[in-house]
Design a protein around this motif. Structure first.
Motif, short mmCIF file in Angstrom:
data_model
loop_
_atom_site.label_atom_id
_atom_site.label_comp_id
_atom_site.label_asym_id
_atom_site.label_seq_id
_atom_site.Cartn_x
_atom_site.Cartn_y
_atom_site.Cartn_z
N LEU A 424 0.87 -1.18 0.00
CA LEU A 424 0.00 0.00 0.00
C LEU A 424 0.91 1.22 0.00
O LEU A 424 1.65 1.45 0.95
N ILE A 425 0.85 2.00 -1.10
CA ILE A 425 1.74 3.14 -1.28
C ILE A 425 0.92 4.43 -1.22
O ILE A 425 -0.04 4.61 -1.97
N PHE A 426 1.31 5.31 -0.29
CA PHE A 426 0.69 6.62 -0.17
C PHE A 426 1.62 7.66 -0.80
O PHE A 426 2.81 7.70 -0.46
N PRO A 427 1.11 8.52 -1.70
CA PRO A 427 1.97 9.52 -2.33
C PRO A 427 2.21 10.74 -1.43
O PRO A 427 2.07 11.89 -1.86
N ARG A 428 2.59 10.49 -0.21
CA ARG A 428 2.86 11.54 0.76
C ARG A 428 3.56 10.90 1.96
O ARG A 428 3.62 9.67 2.08
N ILE A 429 4.06 11.72 2.86
CA ILE A 429 4.73 11.24 4.06
C ILE A 429 3.70 11.01 5.16
O ILE A 429 2.97 11.94 5.54
N LEU A 430 3.63 9.79 5.66
CA LEU A 430 2.80 9.49 6.82
C LEU A 430 3.69 9.57 8.06
O LEU A 430 4.62 8.77 8.22
N PHE A 431 3.39 10.53 8.90
CA PHE A 431 4.21 10.76 10.10
C PHE A 431 3.33 11.48 11.12
O PHE A 431 2.44 12.25 10.75
N PRO A 432 3.56 11.22 12.41
CA PRO A 432 2.71 11.87 13.43
C PRO A 432 2.71 13.40 13.35
O PRO A 432 1.73 14.04 13.71
N TYR A 433 3.80 13.98 12.89
CA TYR A 433 3.90 15.43 12.80
C TYR A 433 4.05 15.84 11.34
O TYR A 433 4.76 15.20 10.56
N LYS A 434 3.40 16.93 10.96
CA LYS A 434 3.52 17.44 9.60
C LYS A 434 4.73 18.35 9.49
O LYS A 434 4.98 19.17 10.35
N PHE A 435 5.46 18.20 8.42
CA PHE A 435 6.62 19.06 8.16
C PHE A 435 6.87 19.10 6.66
O PHE A 435 6.50 18.20 5.93
N ASP A 436 7.48 20.18 6.22
CA ASP A 436 7.79 20.39 4.81
C ASP A 436 9.29 20.31 4.61
O ASP A 436 10.03 21.16 5.11
N LEU A 437 9.73 19.28 3.88
CA LEU A 437 11.16 19.11 3.63
C LEU A 437 11.62 19.87 2.39
O LEU A 437 12.80 19.81 2.04
N GLY A 438 10.69 20.57 1.72
CA GLY A 438 11.07 21.38 0.57
C GLY A 438 11.40 20.58 -0.68
O GLY A 438 12.18 21.03 -1.52
N PHE A 439 10.80 19.39 -0.84
CA PHE A 439 11.05 18.59 -2.03
C PHE A 439 10.37 19.25 -3.23
O PHE A 439 9.16 19.49 -3.21
N GLN A 440 11.13 19.54 -4.28
CA GLN A 440 10.58 20.16 -5.48
C GLN A 440 10.36 19.12 -6.58
O GLN A 440 9.33 19.10 -7.23
N TYR A 441 11.34 18.24 -6.77
CA TYR A 441 11.30 17.31 -7.90
C TYR A 441 10.19 16.28 -7.75
O TYR A 441 9.51 15.95 -8.71
N GLU A 442 10.01 15.76 -6.56
CA GLU A 442 9.02 14.71 -6.35
C GLU A 442 8.59 14.69 -4.89
O GLU A 442 9.39 14.96 -3.99
N VAL A 443 7.32 14.39 -4.65
CA VAL A 443 6.81 14.24 -3.29
C VAL A 443 7.16 12.84 -2.79
O VAL A 443 6.87 11.85 -3.46
N PRO A 444 7.79 12.71 -1.62
CA PRO A 444 8.12 11.38 -1.09
C PRO A 444 6.87 10.52 -0.90
O PRO A 444 5.78 11.03 -0.65
#
Length: 765
Positions: A424-444
């Motif tokens: 099961l692949i989510f096109p976003r970061i699943l983590f207890p806290y939200k944060f922006d790592l500044g990825f431009q090329y692709e969303v983790p």
């Protein structure tokens, strides 16, 4: 002895065929012609040229026509042409001519004067004027070559670069871009460099909103009149015919996204949702707008930037739900004289893939100890599972193998494999806290995996393994890929152990300990830098490294060791180790069709704490179609060990279980392969492989298996040749290899009587 004699006879037969078929083509050349075999350019320069090799290569590319190709000293294409001209050429000659035939290239086809003019013109484009170009022809024994002698003059060098300015803002932007100019003082006059500089300025302006600008609107003018020496001033200006609308920047007026776009869709029946000023227009709720919004980098009020558009398109396509991603810009109104800003409406059209898909894959496996058999894998995929770009897949697998031609009493044993894996692949970061790592090329992406595997090896043992993992994957750019798995879990249960297999474990405590470590939990990280898919790279490289550490957290929360000194979690022994390896590859492109590929691999696993040895599933092995191809899978090492060494060399009864012992903690390999075309869609290869595995510590049950300073003498070395059918990236490969050095032997010996045939899909590296 008969087998070796047969192999030698076959080799001599092949050599005799080559000699017979590769007779000289000179007897076919007409008396009034000379076969053109190529040309050569000799440069004489007054001063040192920095990029001399590049210029020489460029000039050599001007030599036309190209002579007939040559391989192993024979012009095969030309030879098949001549043989096909016979009154009755025969089926073989007709076939070969159709595949590789080449018409002859004679001296009469070469225009020497035209080539001289081309050389002169190309040198002038590079800043060398008034050169002296002469030529000569060398005819000998029905062949001819051309030589070009070039006396290269001193080049013109740049003194100063100036820009014709105007009051429009675009000129200020051009002036600011000069800080990054490619045309520095003393740069040689070079039209190719001028073109590159114009493209650089165009990219600079496009990134600042100049939507309608292009590099053709810029022109360079050179002035040499002010200098007695070979210097010049360069002036950059904009052409007078440049349209006014190309001189102003553009801003984005609005952004519209169509998450389930179709050419036949009824636009009147679509719903509109606005999030952060962006309109999401779709039928129903195919893709939740709040989930799609982080992928869109465009915003109203920002200047047009093609890089932002490219990143947005790439991010959306990497979700895995969409087949096509199109971004279109519409001008809000026609340009009017005096406008200082233009406006664009951005529209993003997303065409979905089929939501459901089912794929069946039939495999034919050939493994160590002559285990062969079919395997069937099914994969069901559901795209956009929760309407947020999630991809769910489940894959059952069935495999059956039987040992054939084993040469021992265990020939005919079978192996049954059953497996079930889901992702099961989510096109976003699943983590207890939200944060922006500044990825431009692709969303983790977040990947959750779970599976179960069942293996029943007849009359040996049965294993049931449960696997689970939680981690993240992302591409930092087109070359760099990361995979971080902070949680990985593997539980294996060994059951139905036969007396024969139990005797093996009782006789090898290291092997027994590796099978007892049933619980593996830890962290892993993988990094890949891959240039191979970039056709613009002349000599691309590939670098990958993997790191894994397991058991440390379990060690902290576990209780006291048991009577045997081993810690357990819920009554299960867990493994504690660290493992890392590096894989480096380099491709040297000889020309468009030939290449030399080199690979180096090194890996080590270290067991510590709760483990005396690495878990069996985490140990290294060597040999096989993706390793040292002159040896079967798992048949190399460790070290100089050979099955039967522990009991005086009797391998009759141990051959079927040898793969259990032939693993190690350390693995080193090196490969070198020359790849060349044969016929359309078929490529050939000549290769040499070397490698082995070793144990970190002495194991009395595996004599000679430990790593030592003389490891180079313990490498298994093999050479061979292969054929690959390559149809648009789908590769079927057959490699035939023979060993020239075995780890247990001191001397080199080309053992052609025992070749190994490897059959596989894809290139070995």
């Amino acid at each position: 002895m008969k087998k070796k004699k047969f192999s030698y006879n076959l080799l001599w037969l092949l050599l005799a065929f080559l000699v017979f078929y590769s007779c000289s083509v000179k007897k076919y050349i007409p008396s009034e012609e000379s076969l053109y075999t190529g040309g050569d350019i000799e440069l004489e320069t007054e001063t040192k040229i920095k990029d001399r090799k590049e210029i020489e290569a460029e000039l050599n590319n001007l030599l036309r026509p190209e002579p007939n190709s040559k391989f192993l000293g024979v012009r095969w294409g030309l030879l098949t042409y001549y043989k096909n001209q016979k009154e009755k050429p025969g089926f073989i000659n007709k076939f070969l001519y159709k595949q590789i035939g080449e018409e002859p290239v004679y001296l009469s086809d070469v225009d020497v004067v035209k080539t001289e003019d081309l050389i002169q013109n190309r040198l002038e484009n590079r800043g060398f004027f008034n050169n002296i170009v002469t030529s000569s022809v060398d005819q000998k024994n029905k062949t001819a070559t051309t030589q070009y002698q070039v006396q290269v003059s001193t080049p013109y060098k740049l003194n100063a670069l100036s820009i014709d300015m105007d009051s429009l803002p675009i000129y200020d932007s051009i002036q600011k871009s000069i800080d990054q100019t490619l045309l520095e003082a003393d740069t040689r006059f070079d039209l190719a460099l001028f073109k590159e500089e114009r493209q650089r300025i165009d990219d600079y302006l496009k990134a600042r909103g100049y939507y309608n600008f292009n590099d053709d609107f810029l022109i360079f003018e050179a002035d040499t009149n002010q200098y007695d020496t070979k210097k010049f001033d360069l002036y950059l200006r904009m052409k007078q015919e440049t349209p006014p609308k190309s001189k102003i920047p553009y801003k984005i007026n609005s952004v519209e996204v169509y998450p389930n776009y179709s050419v036949t869709a009824d636009e009147t029946a679509q719903d509109t949702t606005i999030i952060n000023g962006i309109q999401y227009i779709q039928h129903g709720n195919f893709f939740k707008p709040e989930r799609l919004d982080p992928f869109v980098l465009l915003d109203s009020g920002q200047y047009y930037n093609p890089q932002t558009s490219k990143f947005t398109s790439n991010r959306l396509s990497k979700i895995g739900v969409y087949k096509y991603t199109t971004i279109r810009y519409d001008k809000v109104k026609s340009f009017e004289e005096g406008d200082s800003i233009g406006l664009l409406d951005a529209k993003i059209f997303l065409s979905p893939k089929n939501k459901h898909s089912l794929r069946a894959e039939v495999q034919a496996n050939s493994k160590s100890n002559n285990y062969v058999g079919p395997a069937l894998a099914l994969t069901y995929t559901n795209r956009n599972f929760f309407k947020g770009g999630e991809i769910f897949s489940v894959s059952p697998r069935f495999g059956y193998e039987k040992q054939i031609a084993g040469g021992n009493n265990n020939a005919g044993l079978t192996s049954l494999q059953l497996g079930l894996k889901s992702d099961l692949i989510f096109p976003r970061i699943l983590f207890p806290y939200k944060f922006d790592l500044g990825f431009q090329y692709e969303v983790p992406k977040t990947k959750i995996s779970a599976g179960i595997e069942y293996l029943d090896r007849e009359e040996f043992y049965t294993t049931t393994s449960i696997l689970a993992s939680f981690g993240y994957t992302w591409n930092a750019n087109r070359y760099v890929f990361h995979e971080l798995t902070p949680f990985g879990f593997n539980y294996s249960s060994l059951s139905n152990v036969s007396e024969e297999f139990q005797d093996i474990l009782d006789g090898n405590q290291f092997l027994a300990r590796s099978f007892e470590q049933r619980f593996i939990a830890g962290l892993s990280y993988g990094f890949v830098y891959n240039e191979i898919s970039d056709v613009r790279k002349k000599n691309p490289i590939y670098f990958a490294t993997n790191f894994e550490i397991a058991g440390n957290v379990l060690d902290l929360i576990s209780g006291k060791p048991n009577e045997e000194g081993v810690k357990e979690i819920m009554g299960l022994e867990f493994a504690q180790f660290v493992r890392g390896d590096v894989d480096f590859r380099y491709q040297l492109h000889i020309d468009d069709k030939q290449m030399l590929v080199a690979r180096l691999f090194g890996g080590i696993g270290i067991a510590y704490g709760n483990s005396e040895s690495m878990p069996y599933a985490k140990q290294y092995f060597s040999g096989g179609p993706f390793s040292v191809r002159a040896f079967r899978i798992r048949s190399l090492g460790p070290g100089t060990y050979e099955p039967g060494d522990e009991d005086g060399g009797n391998t009759e009864d141990d051959n079927s279980q040898s793969y259990l012992d032939q693993t190690g903690d350390i693995r080193l390999e090196a490969n070198l392969e020359y790849r060349f075309p044969l016929v359309p869609y078929v490529k050939g290869a000549l290769f040499a492989d070397a490698g082995n595995v070793w144990l970190r510590k002495i194991n009395p049950d595996i004599p000679g298996g430990e790593f030592s300073s003389g490891f180079l003498k313990e490498l298994g070395v093999g050479v061979g040749a292969g054929v690959r059918v390559d149809i648009q990236g789908f590769v079927i490969r057959m490699d035939l290899a023979a060993p020239i050095h075995k780890p247990s032997e001191r001397r080199y010996n080309f053992d052609l009587s025992n070749p190994i045939l490897n059959f596989a899909f894809g290139y070995p590296f």
